[in-house]
Design a protein around this motif. Structure first.
Motif, PDB file in Angstrom:
ATOM      1  N   GLY A 185      91.450  16.806 -38.248  1.00 29.49           N
ATOM      2  CA  GLY A 185      90.693  15.805 -37.483  1.00 29.49           C
ATOM      3  C   GLY A 185      89.659  15.145 -38.356  1.00 29.49           C
ATOM      4  N   PRO A 186      88.789  14.299 -37.785  1.00 30.96           N
ATOM      5  CA  PRO A 186      87.773  13.634 -38.611  1.00 30.96           C
ATOM      6  C   PRO A 186      86.745  14.628 -39.148  1.00 30.96           C
ATOM      7  CG  PRO A 186      87.452  13.128 -36.277  1.00 30.96           C
ATOM      8  CD  PRO A 186      88.716  13.937 -36.370  1.00 30.96           C
ATOM      9  N   ILE A 187      86.298  14.364 -40.392  1.00 27.53           N
ATOM     10  CA  ILE A 187      85.200  15.196 -40.917  1.00 27.53           C
ATOM     11  C   ILE A 187      83.903  14.557 -40.474  1.00 27.53           C
ATOM     12  CG2 ILE A 187      84.058  16.062 -42.959  1.00 27.53           C
ATOM     13  CD1 ILE A 187      86.431  16.851 -44.134  1.00 27.53           C
ATOM     14  N   ALA A 188      83.419  15.025 -39.353  1.00 27.82           N
ATOM     15  CA  ALA A 188      82.171  14.513 -38.788  1.00 27.82           C
ATOM     16  C   ALA A 188      81.469  15.686 -38.101  1.00 27.82           C
ATOM     17  CB  ALA A 188      82.474  13.401 -37.781  1.00 27.82           C
ATOM     18  N   PRO A 189      80.140  15.631 -38.008  1.00 25.95           N
ATOM     19  CA  PRO A 189      79.402  16.789 -37.479  1.00 25.95           C
ATOM     20  C   PRO A 189      79.900  17.259 -36.112  1.00 25.95           C
ATOM     21  CG  PRO A 189      77.877  15.230 -38.468  1.00 25.95           C
ATOM     22  CD  PRO A 189      79.228  14.573 -38.496  1.00 25.95           C
ATOM     23  N   ASP A 190      80.020  16.348 -35.145  1.00 29.27           N
ATOM     24  CA  ASP A 190      80.431  16.786 -33.802  1.00 29.27           C
ATOM     25  C   ASP A 190      81.840  17.358 -33.816  1.00 29.27           C
ATOM     26  OD1 ASP A 190      78.104  16.229 -32.394  1.00 29.27           O
ATOM     27  OD2 ASP A 190      78.585  14.092 -32.326  1.00 29.27           O
ATOM     28  N   ALA A 191      82.731  16.724 -34.589  1.00 28.08           N
ATOM     29  CA  ALA A 191      84.127  17.180 -34.611  1.00 28.08           C
ATOM     30  C   ALA A 191      84.224  18.596 -35.180  1.00 28.08           C
ATOM     31  CB  ALA A 191      84.971  16.213 -35.437  1.00 28.08           C
ATOM     32  N   LEU A 192      83.539  18.849 -36.279  1.00 24.02           N
ATOM     33  CA  LEU A 192      83.613  20.192 -36.869  1.00 24.02           C
ATOM     34  C   LEU A 192      82.897  21.209 -35.985  1.00 24.02           C
ATOM     35  CD1 LEU A 192      83.282  19.921 -40.752  1.00 24.02           C
ATOM     36  CD2 LEU A 192      85.219  19.505 -39.269  1.00 24.02           C
ATOM     37  N   TYR A 193      81.793  20.792 -35.392  1.00 22.89           N
ATOM     38  CA  TYR A 193      81.056  21.726 -34.519  1.00 22.89           C
ATOM     39  C   TYR A 193      81.896  22.088 -33.304  1.00 22.89           C
ATOM     40  CZ  TYR A 193      77.022  23.836 -32.223  1.00 22.89           C
ATOM     41  OH  TYR A 193      76.157  24.715 -31.620  1.00 22.89           O
TER      42      TYR A 193
ATOM     43  N   LEU B 160      76.076  23.414 -39.083  1.00 23.70           N
ATOM     44  CA  LEU B 160      76.484  22.462 -38.043  1.00 23.70           C
ATOM     45  C   LEU B 160      75.632  22.621 -36.796  1.00 23.70           C
ATOM     46  CD1 LEU B 160      80.354  22.798 -38.499  1.00 23.70           C
ATOM     47  CD2 LEU B 160      78.977  20.768 -39.010  1.00 23.70           C
ATOM     48  N   LYS B 161      75.310  23.852 -36.462  1.00 25.52           N
ATOM     49  CA  LYS B 161      74.502  24.111 -35.257  1.00 25.52           C
ATOM     50  C   LYS B 161      73.134  23.431 -35.374  1.00 25.52           C
ATOM     51  CE  LYS B 161      72.691  28.200 -32.774  1.00 25.52           C
ATOM     52  NZ  LYS B 161      72.641  27.697 -31.445  1.00 25.52           N
ATOM     53  N   VAL B 162      72.499  23.593 -36.538  1.00 33.27           N
ATOM     54  CA  VAL B 162      71.189  22.961 -36.733  1.00 33.27           C
ATOM     55  C   VAL B 162      71.337  21.440 -36.732  1.00 33.27           C
ATOM     56  CG1 VAL B 162      69.323  22.617 -38.407  1.00 33.27           C
ATOM     57  CG2 VAL B 162      70.198  24.925 -37.958  1.00 33.27           C
ATOM     58  N   LEU B 163      72.354  20.955 -37.450  1.00 35.08           N
ATOM     59  CA  LEU B 163      72.527  19.501 -37.558  1.00 35.08           C
ATOM     60  C   LEU B 163      72.791  18.873 -36.184  1.00 35.08           C
ATOM     61  CD1 LEU B 163      72.865  16.948 -39.282  1.00 35.08           C
ATOM     62  CD2 LEU B 163      75.242  17.599 -39.694  1.00 35.08           C
ATOM     63  N   VAL B 164      73.672  19.477 -35.410  1.00 39.56           N
ATOM     64  CA  VAL B 164      74.069  18.883 -34.130  1.00 39.56           C
ATOM     65  C   VAL B 164      73.012  19.149 -33.046  1.00 39.56           C
ATOM     66  CG1 VAL B 164      75.784  18.981 -32.282  1.00 39.56           C
ATOM     67  CG2 VAL B 164      76.520  18.933 -34.681  1.00 39.56           C
ATOM     68  N   GLU B 165      72.566  20.400 -32.945  1.00 37.47           N
ATOM     69  CA  GLU B 165      71.689  20.744 -31.821  1.00 37.47           C
ATOM     70  C   GLU B 165      70.234  20.324 -32.047  1.00 37.47           C
ATOM     71  OE1 GLU B 165      72.166  24.765 -30.515  1.00 37.47           O
ATOM     72  OE2 GLU B 165      74.322  24.524 -30.183  1.00 37.47           O
ATOM     73  N   GLU B 166      69.795  20.296 -33.308  1.00 35.28           N
ATOM     74  CA  GLU B 166      68.377  19.964 -33.546  1.00 35.28           C
ATOM     75  C   GLU B 166      68.172  18.535 -34.054  1.00 35.28           C
ATOM     76  OE1 GLU B 166      66.400  22.929 -35.920  1.00 35.28           O
ATOM     77  OE2 GLU B 166      67.463  24.549 -34.910  1.00 35.28           O
TER      78      GLU B 166
ATOM     79  N   VAL C  91      59.356  19.290 -47.595  1.00 36.93           N
ATOM     80  CA  VAL C  91      59.485  19.676 -46.178  1.00 36.93           C
ATOM     81  C   VAL C  91      60.970  19.771 -45.809  1.00 36.93           C
ATOM     82  CG1 VAL C  91      59.041  18.922 -43.802  1.00 36.93           C
ATOM     83  CG2 VAL C  91      57.278  18.636 -45.578  1.00 36.93           C
ATOM     84  N   VAL C  92      61.751  18.793 -46.251  1.00 38.67           N
ATOM     85  CA  VAL C  92      63.187  18.799 -45.947  1.00 38.67           C
ATOM     86  C   VAL C  92      63.858  19.996 -46.612  1.00 38.67           C
ATOM     87  CG1 VAL C  92      65.328  17.482 -46.035  1.00 38.67           C
ATOM     88  CG2 VAL C  92      63.164  16.283 -45.777  1.00 38.67           C
ATOM     89  N   ARG C  93      63.418  20.284 -47.843  1.00 38.45           N
ATOM     90  CA  ARG C  93      64.003  21.436 -48.554  1.00 38.45           C
ATOM     91  C   ARG C  93      63.745  22.724 -47.777  1.00 38.45           C
ATOM     92  NH1 ARG C  93      62.924  24.902 -53.368  1.00 38.45           N
ATOM     93  NH2 ARG C  93      64.812  24.856 -54.669  1.00 38.45           N
ATOM     94  N   GLU C  94      62.532  22.898 -47.304  1.00 42.14           N
ATOM     95  CA  GLU C  94      62.214  24.098 -46.512  1.00 42.14           C
ATOM     96  C   GLU C  94      63.064  24.145 -45.251  1.00 42.14           C
ATOM     97  OE1 GLU C  94      60.479  26.836 -47.125  1.00 42.14           O
ATOM     98  OE2 GLU C  94      60.383  25.959 -49.126  1.00 42.14           O
ATOM     99  N   ARG C  95      63.264  22.991 -44.638  1.00 37.92           N
ATOM    100  CA  ARG C  95      64.099  22.902 -43.428  1.00 37.92           C
ATOM    101  C   ARG C  95      65.509  23.399 -43.730  1.00 37.92           C
ATOM    102  NH1 ARG C  95      63.816  16.998 -41.952  1.00 37.92           N
ATOM    103  NH2 ARG C  95      61.685  17.511 -41.378  1.00 37.92           N
ATOM    104  N   LEU C  96      66.049  22.978 -44.871  1.00 36.59           N
ATOM    105  CA  LEU C  96      67.409  23.398 -45.247  1.00 36.59           C
ATOM    106  C   LEU C  96      67.437  24.892 -45.583  1.00 36.59           C
ATOM    107  CD1 LEU C  96      68.427  20.388 -47.537  1.00 36.59           C
ATOM    108  CD2 LEU C  96      69.320  20.895 -45.252  1.00 36.59           C
ATOM    109  N   LEU C  97      66.419  25.362 -46.283  1.00 37.03           N
ATOM    110  CA  LEU C  97      66.415  26.771 -46.708  1.00 37.03           C
ATOM    111  C   LEU C  97      66.281  27.730 -45.526  1.00 37.03           C
ATOM    112  CD1 LEU C  97      64.227  26.545 -49.958  1.00 37.03           C
ATOM    113  CD2 LEU C  97      66.686  26.992 -49.812  1.00 37.03           C
ATOM    114  N   ARG C  98      65.809  27.227 -44.405  1.00 38.95           N
ATOM    115  CA  ARG C  98      65.705  28.097 -43.216  1.00 38.95           C
ATOM    116  C   ARG C  98      67.067  28.304 -42.545  1.00 38.95           C
ATOM    117  NH1 ARG C  98      60.735  25.434 -42.190  1.00 38.95           N
ATOM    118  NH2 ARG C  98      61.755  24.002 -40.743  1.00 38.95           N
ATOM    119  N   ILE C  99      68.072  27.503 -42.915  1.00 39.79           N
ATOM    120  CA  ILE C  99      69.398  27.636 -42.316  1.00 39.79           C
ATOM    121  C   ILE C  99      70.125  28.794 -42.997  1.00 39.79           C
ATOM    122  CG2 ILE C  99      71.613  26.486 -41.886  1.00 39.79           C
ATOM    123  CD1 ILE C  99      70.114  23.802 -42.032  1.00 39.79           C
TER     124      ILE C  99
END
Ligand code: SF4
Length: 234
Positions: A65-73, A101-107, A122-130
């Motif tokens: 299917g398409p490689i897109a956040p909602d599709a993979l989630y 995907l959960k963080v990207l789609v839900e948050e 700040v973005v780096r810290e956000r990613l490192l928390r995943i």
């Protein structure tokens, strides 16, 4: 502000190394994925495996299917797991990709521009928390998908710089990144992103073709002029 003397020497070498690699290979225009989202997926899947295996997994995802956040989630975990099978450790990678995907789609509403919005640190810290995203994965996402200038350190970087005596081969990730960023911040700010993207791409090319783990093929390597007089360090 002038660099301390030891760092200034390393900086001269690292800048010269780029000129040599670039002169030999040209600008790589290297983008490990067709879209920023694909870059993020690839950054997670490439942990401890070759890029060829990542490409196989991404081909499986595209066939499903398409490689897109909602599709993979929306994919079931067993289906996702089957797609990721070529990457090795596929159970672990299914969990890690699922966490991203959960963080990207839900948050962030499935929007990368929202995930990457804000100051780089700040973005780096956000990613490192995943779950499952470490410094190298986070920095690859920032540099190649997020439009944030962070220098990516990988095994090739450590090996090449170590063999030339530009860093201690056991240096910590953050320390080596800080060294590279301090040494390679001499270009105008609007060149920085492209410069660091291409610099990493050039190191990957040299690492794959010449500076191999078991064997340094210095004879034809573009960085040969910068070797220490007694040859590569172990
Ligand atoms: S192969 Fe040799 S010259 Fe090339 S980067 Fe490695 S140590 Fe340096």
């Amino acid at each position: 502000m002038p660099l301390p003397m030891a760092l200034a020497r390393t900086a001269r070498s690292l800048r010269q190394a780029y000129r040599l690699m670039r002169a030999r290979n040209g600008h790589q225009h290297w983008w490990p994925g067709e879209t920023p989202f694909e870059v993020c997926v690839g950054a997670i899947l490439t942990q401890n495996t070759s890029w060829t295996n990542v490409e196989r997994a991404i081909a499986n995802l595209k066939a499903a299917g398409p490689i897109a956040p909602d599709a993979l989630y929306g994919m079931s975990r067993p289906q996702l797991r089957e797609c990721l099978r070529p990457t090795g450790y596929f159970n672990l990678k299914t969990e890690r990709l699922g966490a991203f995907l959960k963080v990207l789609v839900e948050e962030h509403g499935g929007r990368l521009d929202q995930l990457f919005a804000g100051e780089t640190a700040v973005v780096r810290e956000r990613l490192l928390r995943i779950h499952g995203i470490g410094p190298e994965t986070a920095d690859s996402m920032l540099l190649y998908a997020g439009g944030h200038a962070r220098f990516v350190v990988d095994a090739y970087t450590r090996r090449i710089l170590g063999r030339h005596g530009w860093c201690d081969p056991t240096i910590e990730y953050d320390d080596l990144q800080a060294l590279c960023e301090a040494a390679l911040s001499h270009r105008p700010a609007d060149w920085q992103l492209d410069y660091w993207q291409d610099y990493h791409a050039q190191l990957v090319m040299v690492g794959k073709d010449y500076c191999r783990r078991r064997e340094a093929r210095c004879e034809h390597c573009p960085l040969r002029p910068l070797l220490p007089a007694d040859g590569p360090k172990a």
